[in-house]
Design a protein around this motif. Structure first.
Motif, PDB file in Angstrom:
ATOM      1  N   SER A 195       0.932  -1.205  -0.111  1.00 51.41           N
ATOM      2  CA  SER A 195      -0.058   0.069  -0.006  1.00 51.41           C
ATOM      3  C   SER A 195       0.893   1.317  -0.120  1.00 51.41           C
ATOM      4  O   SER A 195       0.820   1.995   0.844  1.00 51.41           O
ATOM      5  N   TYR A 239      -8.400   9.326   6.362  1.00 54.00           N
ATOM      6  CA  TYR A 239      -7.906   8.043   6.262  1.00 54.00           C
ATOM      7  C   TYR A 239      -8.779   6.917   6.887  1.00 54.00           C
ATOM      8  O   TYR A 239      -9.195   5.928   6.034  1.00 54.00           O
ATOM      9  N   ASN A 288       2.361   4.871  -1.215  1.00 53.86           N
ATOM     10  CA  ASN A 288       1.853   6.293  -1.427  1.00 53.86           C
ATOM     11  C   ASN A 288       2.408   6.860  -2.628  1.00 53.86           C
ATOM     12  O   ASN A 288       3.671   6.936  -3.062  1.00 53.86           O
ATOM     13  N   ASP A 312     -11.103   3.886   5.073  1.00 57.09           N
ATOM     14  CA  ASP A 312     -10.871   2.426   5.392  1.00 57.09           C
ATOM     15  C   ASP A 312     -12.042   1.640   5.933  1.00 57.09           C
ATOM     16  O   ASP A 312     -12.300   0.547   5.664  1.00 57.09           O
ATOM     17  N   HIS A 324      -3.467  -0.816  -1.536  1.00 50.73           N
ATOM     18  CA  HIS A 324      -4.597   0.242  -0.781  1.00 50.73           C
ATOM     19  C   HIS A 324      -3.548   1.366  -1.168  1.00 50.73           C
ATOM     20  O   HIS A 324      -3.127   2.018  -0.396  1.00 50.73           O
ATOM     21  N   PHE A 369      -6.480   1.113  13.476  1.00 47.08           N
ATOM     22  CA  PHE A 369      -7.095  -0.033  13.415  1.00 47.08           C
ATOM     23  C   PHE A 369      -8.055  -0.616  14.430  1.00 47.08           C
ATOM     24  O   PHE A 369      -9.084  -0.965  14.035  1.00 47.08           O
ATOM     25  N   GLN A 404       0.331   2.204  13.530  1.00 46.61           N
ATOM     26  CA  GLN A 404      -1.327   2.474  13.150  1.00 46.61           C
ATOM     27  C   GLN A 404      -2.199   1.589  13.998  1.00 46.61           C
ATOM     28  O   GLN A 404      -3.289   1.176  13.716  1.00 46.61           O
ATOM     29  N   HIS A 415       8.960   0.312   3.786  1.00 47.74           N
ATOM     30  CA  HIS A 415       7.808  -0.357   3.245  1.00 47.74           C
ATOM     31  C   HIS A 415       8.377  -1.849   2.865  1.00 47.74           C
ATOM     32  O   HIS A 415       7.628  -2.747   2.356  1.00 47.74           O
TER      33      HIS A 415
HETATM   34  N1  ARG Z   1      -0.608   4.125   2.732  1.00 45.62           N
HETATM   35  C1  ARG Z   1      -0.570   3.974   4.348  1.00 45.62           C
HETATM   36  C2  ARG Z   1       0.817   4.189   4.928  1.00 45.62           C
HETATM   37  O1  ARG Z   1       1.844   4.359   4.173  1.00 45.62           O
HETATM   38  C3  ARG Z   1      -0.746   2.427   4.315  1.00 45.62           C
HETATM   39  C4  ARG Z   1      -2.249   1.788   4.008  1.00 45.62           C
HETATM   40  C5  ARG Z   1      -2.539   0.511   4.921  1.00 45.62           C
HETATM   41  N2  ARG Z   1      -3.561   0.229   4.361  1.00 45.62           N
HETATM   42  C6  ARG Z   1      -4.999   0.300   4.963  1.00 45.62           C
HETATM   43  N3  ARG Z   1      -6.043   0.002   4.433  1.00 45.62           N
HETATM   44  N4  ARG Z   1      -4.879   1.603   5.857  1.00 45.62           N
HETATM   45  O2  ARG Z   1       0.747   4.508   6.052  1.00 45.62           O
END
Ligand code: ARG
Length: 558
Positions: free
Chosen positions: A117, A303, A119, A307, A154, A335, A331, A128
């Motif tokens: 996922s 965000y 950016n 989700d 994502h 979640f 994170q 990553h």
């Molecule tokens: N793009 C996000 C980051 O770099 C991670 C996304 C993870 N997936 C999700 N469904 N939130 O932090």
């Protein structure tokens, strides 16, 4: 033959079903204690007897021609006849081959895996690495065990940063430079924007203006944004190819632009949405969490909003059995919050969402920093590993033909294995010397062992006929390890721990090398030679399967 099942079926004791026994059977810590042990402590209560007495009774009444039972303290230890086990295991590996370890236990079950996922227009950096290789290994593992995995990237393709990028591009960007420089050139623009905006804050206003234009569908702005996206995907695609990583869906954050309103409506209908300082939030104080913000005071989504929409979309689209999110532990709260919101919305499937959290990766020569452009690009790390691998290989085996190709497999493997070897939640420090140590707990050690097996098999020829008459301890250790593989995979899937597979590969390689140095293979008497060659081939097959699940290849010569 499944020996564990076989033992469970033969144990006769009051108050325990075959399944109970099966679940209680464990692998003892030292191999002299046998292949499986049944702890009797839990039984003491129901049977009103001391555990060691129960163990003696179970062992005494156990009748079996291939397994011996022995009481030791409160345990019954089961020893499988080595010859029988060797026959059975080799037969299985050599007939199932590249399918050895696989199963169909996941049949009919779809598992969504959100990983990597990345950016858009942001560097694909060492941070990553874990999500990418962990997610990819989980993807391959699920497939191997019969599940239907859906790999989802994502993409982070929504947010005010794209307004900044357009503003920066229009001011200082040159089309050719960006075409050529790709992700790094885009990032340089982004960094420059921040520097200039510190001196001239009106730039931020301009960025907001361009972001709004994207949202309104303004042709030029959207085109630029799509171009940035295309450039990013081309750059990351190269890395995904190197790492053998694949996705079934690239639905990123912007994909949910038109899918959030129904979620907001539903939250409101269910009385979950409350206003707080102009923002719309779901209060989670009853669960000891800060509120989950759904809409900012200016009406913009967040965000978490995306989700929520994505989770619902995935349930509707894939009807998943489980939905995994391979995302750093930073994170955790995010979640926990949005899983809880879904639960409060009455989505009974919220229990099937799993945050597969992992620790940080830093480089031994100083930790990474995403601010001010001081980042460690993943591609640079891979390149450097391949370069170093080439140097080692050239030194060890100067006459090797396809050195570059081998160095690529070894270097890439080292990066992947380095990230997967430890329990995922641990923070790790990536060290080039450590991951490329041919004598360490590394992929190159395992690959080197495979090359050794290849060479033995090349000299010995393929064996079609072998029999097992006697099994020495070194051979038996290898056999037992081979037999464990299917269980290791099941365990790795259940705990979302590809590290179990990595450790297993190192363990098996070590046991094989001990056997290789202690026992003569090619020079042995015919029957022994045939059996040892079959054992060698079984090890090679299993090591290849293990590394393959991690996305790591095996060269025939090194
Ligand atoms: N793009 C996000 C980051 O770099 C991670 C996304 C993870 N997936 C999700 N469904 N939130 O932090």
């Amino acid at each position: 033959m499944d020996f564990k099942k076989h033992i469970a079926a033969n144990v006769k004791t009051e108050g325990l079903t075959e399944q109970d026994v099966y679940d209680m059977l464990a692998v003892p810590p030292v191999s002299s204690m046998g292949n499986f042990a049944l702890p009797c402590f839990r039984l003491a209560k129901t049977l009103h007897k001391a555990p060691n007495l129960i163990a003696q009774e179970i062992a005494g009444s156990y009748k079996d021609s291939v397994v011996q039972a022995e009481a030791l303290g409160g345990y019954v230890n089961f020893k499988i006849d080595p010859v029988c086990m060797a026959k059975d295991t080799l037969q299985r590996v050599l007939s199932e081959r590249e399918r050895y370890g696989s199963s169909d236990e996941g049949r009919g079950k779809t598992v969504c895996i959100d990983y990597s996922s990345v950016n858009i227009a942001k560097p694909f950096h060492i941070g990553h690495l874990s999500t990418t290789v962990l997610g990819s290994a989980l993807y391959k593992l699920h497939k191997f065990l019969g599940y239907t995995p859906v790999g989802i990237n994502h993409l982070g393709d929504y947010g005010t940063q794209f307004g900044k990028l357009i503003s920066a591009y229009k001011r200082w960007g040159k089309k050719e430079d960006i075409e050529k420089g790709g992700l790094r050139a885009l990032n340089a623009l982004y960094v420059r924007f921040h520097e200039e905006a510190e001196k001239d804050p009106s730039l931020n206003e301009e960025a907001r203006h361009f972001f709004k234009k994207i949202e309104e569908g303004d042709e030029e702005s959207v085109q630029l944004f799509e171009w940035f996206k295309e450039l990013t995907l081309k750059d990351v695609g190269r890395i995904y190819d190197l790492l053998d990583v694949h996705f079934d869906s690239w639905a990123g954050e912007s994909f949910y632009n038109d899918k959030m309103q129904p979620v907001v409506d539903e939250l409101r209908e269910k009385g979950l949405l409350v206003e707080s300082e102009g923002a719309q939030i779901v209060d989670l104080s009853a669960y000891d969490m800060p509120p989950c913000i759904i809409l900012r005071s200016d009406g913009a989504s967040l965000y978490a909003t995306r989700d929520l929409a994505a989770a619902i979309y995935r349930k509707e689209t894939y009807d998943f059995y489980k939905s995994l999110y391979v995302v750093a532990y930073q994170q955790n709260l995010h979640f926990k919050q949005f899983f809880k919101v879904l639960e409060l919305m009455g989505k009974e499937w919220a229990k099937d969402l799993v945050h597969v959290a992992y620790g940080m990766v830093s480089l031994e020569d100083g930790s990474m920093s995403t601010r001010k452009g001081k980042v460690v690009y993943l591609e640079d790390v891979i390149d450097r590993c391949v370069e170093k691998a080439l140097a080692v290989i050239t030194e060890k085996n100067p006459s090797l033909e396809n050195k570059e190709e081998v160095a690529q497999t070894v270097g890439v493997g080292a990066v992947i294995f380095g990230a997967l070897y430890n329990n995922k939640i641990k923070d790790i420090t990536f060290s080039y010397d450590k991951v490329l140590n041919f004598e360490g707990e590394t992929s190159c050690y395992v690959q080197y062992t495979c090359a050794r097996a290849y060479s033995v098999l090349e000299k010995g020829g393929t064996v079609r006929d072998y029999s097992v008459e006697e099994v020495c301890p070194q051979e038996f250790e290898v056999v037992k390890k081979l037999a464990e593989f299917p269980d290791v995979l099941r365990d790795a899937l259940e705990k979302y721990e590809p590290s179990f597979i990595a450790r297993y590969a190192v363990d098996l390689a070590q046991l094989f090398n001990k056997f290789y140095f202690d026992c003569t293979i090619l020079g042995a008497e015919e029957k022994t030679r045939a059996f040892r060659l079959a054992l060698t081939e079984s090890v090679l097959i299993t090591l290849k399967n293990a590394l393959g699940l991690l996305g790591i290849g095996v060269p025939e010569k090194m």
